[in-house]
Design a protein around this motif. Sequence first.
Motif, PDB file in Angstrom:
ATOM      1  N   LYS A   1       5.583  -5.033  -0.927  1.00  0.00           N
ATOM      2  CA  LYS A   1       6.540  -6.073  -0.577  1.00  0.00           C
ATOM      3  C   LYS A   1       7.962  -5.563  -0.803  1.00  0.00           C
ATOM      4  CE  LYS A   1       7.934 -10.752  -1.906  1.00  0.00           C
ATOM      5  NZ  LYS A   1       7.682 -11.879  -2.850  1.00  0.00           N
ATOM      6  N   LYS A   2       8.849  -5.827   0.131  1.00  0.00           N
ATOM      7  CA  LYS A   2      10.229  -5.401   0.005  1.00  0.00           C
ATOM      8  C   LYS A   2      11.063  -6.508  -0.634  1.00  0.00           C
ATOM      9  CE  LYS A   2      10.291  -2.173   3.908  1.00  0.00           C
ATOM     10  NZ  LYS A   2      10.959  -1.795   5.180  1.00  0.00           N
TER      11      LYS A   2
ATOM     12  N   LYS B   1      -1.809  -0.790   0.632  1.00  0.00           N
ATOM     13  CA  LYS B   1      -1.171   0.280   1.400  1.00  0.00           C
ATOM     14  C   LYS B   1       0.301  -0.011   1.670  1.00  0.00           C
ATOM     15  CE  LYS B   1      -5.452   1.689   3.672  1.00  0.00           C
ATOM     16  NZ  LYS B   1      -6.168   1.875   4.967  1.00  0.00           N
ATOM     17  N   THR B   2       0.655  -1.274   1.737  1.00  0.00           N
ATOM     18  CA  THR B   2       2.058  -1.634   1.971  1.00  0.00           C
ATOM     19  C   THR B   2       2.578  -2.455   0.794  1.00  0.00           C
ATOM     20  OG1 THR B   2       1.413  -3.644   3.161  1.00  0.00           O
ATOM     21  CG2 THR B   2       1.793  -1.630   4.468  1.00  0.00           C
TER      22      THR B   2
END
Length: 532
Positions: free
Chosen positions: A457-458, A454-455
């Motif tokens: 990595k930046k 769902k998220t």
Amino acid sequence: MVMAPVIRGKKGEHLGIYEDLKSEGFVRVKINDVVYPLDEFPGLNKNQKHDISAIVDRLKLQKDDDNRSRLSESIDTALNLSDGLVQIEVLDEESEVLLFSSNFSCSQCGYSVTELEPRMFSFNNPFGACEKCDGLGVIQYFDQNKLISDNSATINEGAIKGWNRRNRFYFHQLKCLAKHYDFDLDTPWKSYSEEIQNILLWGSKDKINFSKSFRSGSKIVRQHRFEGIIPNTDRRFKETDSEFIRNELAKMLSDSHCDACGGSRLKKESRNIFINETPIQNITNQKISDALSFFQNIKLEGAKATIAEKILKEIKERLTFLEDVGLNYLTLDRGAGTLSGGEAQRIRLASQIGSGLVGVTYVLDEPSIGLHQRDNERLIKTLYHLKSLGNTVIVVEHDEEAIRCADHIIDIGPGAGKHGGEICAQGKLTDILKSKESMTAAYLSGERKIDFPKTAKKPDKFIEIVDAYENNLQHVTVRIPIGVFTCITGVSGSGKSSLINQTLMPMSSFLLNKANLNKEIKCKQIQGLEHL
């Protein structure tokens, strides 16, 4: 008046021509635009250029005139006398001399070609291949960037491969050259002026003193021009009998388009053949979709249209087959070695469609490889077309759309390796979906699916490819994040492989692993590789 031009713009008295024409029975001759009886052949200035034409016949033609057969015989006589040339002068108020040739040549300048035949347009045949590159379209040359391994290093530090202190003979030449032109071997290569770099790479115009004294007191006196690093390397590569040395020197070779044929691989005579004022190599340089459009819009009249009718029909059909299997983005001159497995398989598929065979079994292994979903539908329509001709089509495939469109499905599993090898289900799509053992059925029905995080990595570090223009790329600049899952996608032929496989991968291999570069990388620069 029918004339045979036996002399055109040549100096001399040409007395031999007079004797030859007299012995063959000619009675009149035209010399420098003036008609003379042959018995009154004038004396000619041997230092001036002259035009001499034997007058074969003079006749008047009218509609349905019997003299037409006489005209035909006179033209044959003139052609035989002057090696395929004939002059026709219309004797009226505005007298005009027309020059014609029966050869494949220009009657004015003499430029000629051989009789047109298919082998003239094949770069795999000596009669059609470019003489400089032997039909390869590329020539090999010793690349300055490979000879100078590090332009921040000095010559004393070994900036030039093979010309360091270990090779005393060549290093002595460099010291003598530095003394003559007053430059320092401890200066970084990039700091040398362009003039000094050119002298080192391509040789000197001045004679250099290469004399050398030995401890024993003996001396060798040599004074000659410096050969140059690139000419010297090229000569050694061609002349050496050592396979080891040839292989080592070959590491410094790069490929570039042949400057004689411009990469078309055809010789000059073949490149000078035009179709509706378009050179034949310009057509093969086009994408299949553009080439098809060219032949669909071509306008021919009269005899040309009659001659080209069947040929154009065949060309348009073959190009349409290639477009139908999703290859409209390829150019006709694309090398077979640069094609992906899926592209090569689809080309063979298109050739089979063009053959029109019936009762054949076709086996294809994942023909959808490399295809965008936009092009998948056209591929499936092509497979249906093969089936409709009366053939059997067997496809090994994972693509969902292909599975759903199949008339009969055989699902092998349930797992891989020792856990597979069994028939889990077979039949129509509805039969497969009822199977409880089939992994394929579970995903087709939606019972199982792939879960995504769902998220994401930046990233904080990037690789930047600046101004890339390989193949279809339009001078693009791309930032690729490091440490994350990056997908390069787009329709077939949009430039995905050109960006990654032909730009990023070879350049990063060269900079990080010191791998060889076999051709020019078409981008301004690549930044961020220091993070890898």
